[in-house]
Design a protein around this motif. Structure first.
Motif, mmCIF file in Angstrom:
data_model
loop_
_atom_site.group_PDB
_atom_site.id
_atom_site.type_symbol
_atom_site.label_atom_id
_atom_site.label_comp_id
_atom_site.label_asym_id
_atom_site.label_seq_id
_atom_site.Cartn_x
_atom_site.Cartn_y
_atom_site.Cartn_z
ATOM 1 N N THR A 1 0.838 -1.191 0.000
ATOM 2 C CA THR A 1 0.000 0.000 0.000
ATOM 3 C C THR A 1 0.878 1.248 0.000
ATOM 4 N N ASN A 2 0.235 2.412 0.016
ATOM 5 C CA ASN A 2 0.990 3.675 0.041
ATOM 6 C C ASN A 2 0.209 4.697 0.841
ATOM 7 N N ILE A 3 0.815 5.865 1.055
ATOM 8 C CA ILE A 3 0.210 6.881 1.918
ATOM 9 C C ILE A 3 -1.140 7.349 1.380
ATOM 10 N N ARG A 4 -1.216 7.610 0.079
ATOM 11 C CA ARG A 4 -2.466 8.082 -0.512
ATOM 12 C C ARG A 4 -3.596 7.077 -0.305
ATOM 13 N N THR A 5 -3.307 5.811 -0.553
ATOM 14 C CA THR A 5 -4.321 4.769 -0.388
ATOM 15 C C THR A 5 -4.779 4.679 1.061
ATOM 16 N N GLU A 6 -3.825 4.758 1.989
ATOM 17 C CA GLU A 6 -4.156 4.669 3.408
ATOM 18 C C GLU A 6 -5.021 5.849 3.857
ATOM 19 N N ASN B 1 -11.653 -2.381 1.931
ATOM 20 C CA ASN B 1 -12.010 -2.546 0.517
ATOM 21 C C ASN B 1 -11.428 -1.439 -0.355
ATOM 22 N N GLU B 2 -11.141 -0.276 0.272
ATOM 23 C CA GLU B 2 -10.520 0.832 -0.458
ATOM 24 C C GLU B 2 -8.998 0.707 -0.487
ATOM 25 N N GLY B 3 -8.474 -0.360 0.101
ATOM 26 C CA GLY B 3 -7.031 -0.601 0.061
ATOM 27 C C GLY B 3 -6.294 -0.414 1.364
ATOM 28 N N GLY B 4 -7.008 -0.061 2.453
ATOM 29 C CA GLY B 4 -6.363 0.121 3.746
ATOM 30 C C GLY B 4 -5.761 -1.176 4.262
ATOM 31 N N ARG B 5 -4.494 -1.151 4.613
ATOM 32 C CA ARG B 5 -3.818 -2.372 5.059
ATOM 33 C C ARG B 5 -3.007 -2.174 6.337
ATOM 34 N N ILE C 1 -26.755 0.433 -0.969
ATOM 35 C CA ILE C 1 -26.790 -0.490 -2.109
ATOM 36 C C ILE C 1 -25.971 0.054 -3.275
ATOM 37 N N ARG C 2 -26.027 1.368 -3.465
ATOM 38 C CA ARG C 2 -25.269 2.015 -4.538
ATOM 39 C C ARG C 2 -23.804 2.245 -4.155
ATOM 40 N N ARG C 3 -23.424 1.788 -2.943
ATOM 41 C CA ARG C 3 -22.045 1.889 -2.445
ATOM 42 C C ARG C 3 -21.561 3.342 -2.371
ATOM 43 N N VAL C 4 -22.454 4.228 -1.976
ATOM 44 C CA VAL C 4 -22.086 5.631 -1.792
ATOM 45 C C VAL C 4 -21.358 5.765 -0.457
ATOM 46 N N ARG C 5 -20.159 6.344 -0.491
ATOM 47 C CA ARG C 5 -19.399 6.508 0.745
ATOM 48 C C ARG C 5 -20.150 7.410 1.720
ATOM 49 N N GLY C 6 -20.181 6.993 2.970
ATOM 50 C CA GLY C 6 -20.877 7.786 3.974
ATOM 51 C C GLY C 6 -22.376 7.751 3.813
ATOM 52 N N LEU D 1 -7.064 7.653 1.928
ATOM 53 C CA LEU D 1 -8.398 7.466 1.353
ATOM 54 C C LEU D 1 -9.176 6.398 2.108
ATOM 55 N N ALA D 2 -8.501 5.334 2.496
ATOM 56 C CA ALA D 2 -9.150 4.261 3.256
ATOM 57 C C ALA D 2 -9.596 4.772 4.625
ATOM 58 N N GLY D 3 -8.750 5.587 5.262
ATOM 59 C CA GLY D 3 -9.109 6.146 6.568
ATOM 60 C C GLY D 3 -10.310 7.065 6.488
ATOM 61 N N ILE D 4 -10.358 7.883 5.429
ATOM 62 C CA ILE D 4 -11.497 8.790 5.227
ATOM 63 C C ILE D 4 -12.774 7.983 4.988
ATOM 64 N N THR D 5 -12.662 6.925 4.170
ATOM 65 C CA THR D 5 -13.816 6.075 3.875
ATOM 66 C C THR D 5 -14.335 5.411 5.141
ATOM 67 N N THR D 6 -13.429 4.870 5.941
ATOM 68 C CA THR D 6 -13.829 4.237 7.195
ATOM 69 C C THR D 6 -14.524 5.240 8.105
ATOM 70 N N PHE D 7 -13.957 6.433 8.189
ATOM 71 C CA PHE D 7 -14.542 7.481 9.038
ATOM 72 C C PHE D 7 -15.959 7.820 8.595
#
Length: 453
Positions: A16-21, A332-336, A190-195, A23-29
Motif C-alpha cells: 500500500t501507500n500513503i495516498r491509499t491509506e 475494501n478501499e485498500g487500507g492495510r 446499495i449504490r455503495r455511496v461513501r458515507g 483514502l481508506a481512513g477517510i472512507t472508514t470514518f
C-alpha cells in the motif's frame, strides 16, 4: 515524512501507500461517524448530558483508533458499540434501575476484566470453546435489538394493549420522515455511496427543519445559532468525565445485584465476541492472516478493544469496541496498515469543531442508522446450517429473545442453554467443552435465583 510513515507502518511490505491509506481512513470514518450523532441521543435517555456524551464518544473513538493504528498497526476503527448503547440505557439504567454512573462502572469493570483476560490470553480460550452458532447469533441478535430500537424510536412500530406491538401512526410526519430515511439510506448503501448512513442522517435532519412535531408544535430539527464551535474540553466533558462509581451498585435487592453482575458479564461477552469476530472476518479480507492462519498482532488488537472500553467509561460513554462492517469499507478501499486507523481517529477529533451540527440531529434522523446497522449485523446467520435443529434452536433463542425481552443478556443466556439441551438430545454431550458446561450451569443457577428472588 513520507519515508518515515512508510517505515513505521510498513506500507511497502503490505502493498500500500500513503495516498491509499488516507483514502481508506477517510472512507472508514465516513461509514462510522454516525456514532457521534446516534450515541448522545441514546445515552441522554439514561439521564446523561448530551454534549458531554458527544465529546466522550468522539474522544474515546479517536484514542482507540490511533492506539490500534500506532501500537498494533491494524486498519480497524473503534468506537462505542451500537446495541450496547441501547442496552446500557434501556435495560441497565431504565429497567434495572441503575444510575448511569453505576452503569459506566459496569462498562469499566467489563473492560478491565477483558484486559486481564487478554494479558493472560484467556479470552481466546473462552471464545474458542464457545460454539460457532452462539458466536454468530449474538451479533445478529444485537442487530435485531438495534433495529427494533430504531423502529420504536421512529414511531414506525408502537406498543399495543391488544397485540403487544402494532404498526405506528404513519400519518405522523416524524414516522414518515424516518421511513423515508430508512429507504434513502438503504439505496445509498446499495449504490455503495461513501458515507451513505451519514448522508441519510443529514438528509432527514435537513427535512426536519421544515416539518413540525404535531405534539410539541416545534420543528423536529432546531437550527443552532452556529454550526462551527469548539468548547472548552474540560467544561464540555465535566458532566460525565470520571463520574463512574461503584457506590451503591451492589447494595440493592439480591435480584438487582444479580442483574448488575449479569450486566457486567453481558458487556464483557458482547465486546469479546464482537472483537474476535471482527478480527477473524475482516483480517482475512485485508490479507493480514499468515500462512498458519494466525493474525499477527491479534493480541494487541484485543487489548486495545478492552482498554478502549475502560477508557470510554472513564470519559463517559458505553463500551468501545472494534467496528467490523465499517472497517471493512476502508479495507475494501485498500487500507492495510495502522495509518488507516490513525487517519480515522484524527477525523473523529475534527468532529469536535462541529458539535452544534451533530447535537441538533433529532431522534427520527438517527433511527434509519439504527435500522441499517441492524441489517448489517444479521449477515453471520447465513453461515449457519439452520436446517439442523440442534443449531437452529440456540440461534433462534439468542436472536429472538434479545429484542423480545429487550435484554442482550437473556439472549446469550437462553441461547447457550438451548445449545446444551440440543447437544444432549442429539447424544453429543461428550463433545461439549468444559467451558460450555460451566457457563450453562452458571446461567441455569442465575435463572433459578432470578425466579426465586
Amino acid at each position: 515524512m513520507g519515508e518515515k510513515l512508510n517505515q513505521f507502518f510498513h506500507l511497502t511490505e503490505r502493498g500500500t501507500n500513503i495516498r491509499t491509506e488516507f483514502l481508506a481512513g477517510i472512507t472508514t470514518f465516513l461509514t462510522c461517524v454516525y456514532i457521534v450523532a446516534v450515541n448522545p441521543g441514546i445515552l441522554s435517555a439514561a439521564g446523561m448530558d448530551t454534549k458531554a456524551v458527544f465529546w466522550a464518544t468522539a474522544v474515546a473513538s479517536a484514542i482507540a483508533c490511533i492506539w490500534i493504528g500506532v501500537w498494533a498497526n491494524l486498519p480497524f476503527a473503534l468506537a462505542p458499540a451500537m446495541g450496547l448503547n441501547a442496552y446500557f440505557t434501556y435495560y441497565v439504567c431504565n429497567t434495572l434501575g441503575l444510575p448511569w454512573q453505576n452503569a459506566l462502572a459496569c462498562v469499566a469493570i467489563s473492560g478491565i476484566t477483558f484486559v486481564l483476560l487478554s494479558l493472560f490470553k484467556v479470552q481466546q480460550k473462552i471464545v474458542d470453546a464457545m460454539p460457532d452458532c452462539i458466536k454468530h447469533s449474538v451479533g445478529s441478535g444485537i442487530g435485531f435489538f438495534i433495529a427494533f430500537t430504531g423502529l420504536m424510536q421512529a414511531g414506525i412500530i408502537k406498543s399495543s394493549p391488544d397485540t403487544l406491538l402494532t404498526l405506528g401512526d404513519l400519518a405522523n410526519p416524524g414516522a414518515l420522515l424516518a421511513l423515508f430515511g430508512i429507504f434513502l439510506t438503504a439505496i445509498l448503501v446499495i449504490r455503495r455511496v461513501r458515507g451513505g448512513i451519514l448522508i441519510g442522517i443529514l438528509a432527514v435532519t435537513a427535512l426536519g427543519i421544515l416539518v413540525k412535531d404535531p405534539v410539541t408544535g416545534i420543528a423536529y430539527t432546531v437550527i443552532p445559532d452556529r454550526i462551527i464551535s469548539f468548547d472548552n474540553p474540560i467544561t464540555a466533558m465535566a458532566p460525565t468525565f470520571g463520574k463512574l462509581t461503584i457506590k451503591g451498585m451492589f447494595s440493592g435487592t439480591p435480584e438487582m445485584v444479580l442483574g448488575v453482575i449479569f450486566a457486567i458479564v453481558s458487556f464483557l461477552f458482547v465486546d469479546l465476541f464482537d472483537s474476535i469476530g471482527v478480527l477473524l472476518g475482516v483480517s482475512s479480507k485485508a490479507g493480514l492472516v499468515d500462512e498458519k492462519g494466525n493474525i499477527p498482532c491479534a493480541g494487541k488488537a484485543l487489548l486495545v478493544s478492552a482498554g478502549g472500553a475502560a477508557v470510554g467509561a472513564l470519559l463517559g460513554t458505553n463500551t468501545v469496541t472494534i467496528y467490523g462492517a465499517e472497517s471493512a469499507t476502508g479495507i475494501n478501499e485498500g487500507g492495510r496498515t495502522g495509518l488507516t486507523a490513525c487517519v480515522t481517529g484524527v477525523l473523529f477529533l475534527f468532529t469536535l469543531f462541529l458539535s452544534p451540527l451533530f447535537l441538533m440531529i433529532p431522534s427520527i434522523a438517527t433511527a434509519p442508522a439504527l435500522v441499517m446497522v441492524g441489517i448489517f449485523m444479521i449477515e453471520p446467520l447465513r453461515k449457519l446450517p439452520l436446517d439442523d435443529v440442534t443449531i437452529a434452536l440456540p440461534v433462534f433463542l439468542t436472536v429472538a429473545l434479545m429484542p423480545f425481552t429487550y435484554n442482550i443478556a437473556y439472549g446469550i443466556l437462553f441461547g447457550l442453554i438451548g445449545y446444551t439441551i440440543g447437544q444432549i438430545a442429539a447424544g453429543k454431550a461428550r463433545e461439549m467443552t468444559r467451558t460450555v458446561w460451566l457457563l450453562t450451569v452458571i446461567f441455569i443457577v442465575y435463572l433459578a435465583l432470578d425466579i426465586i428472588l
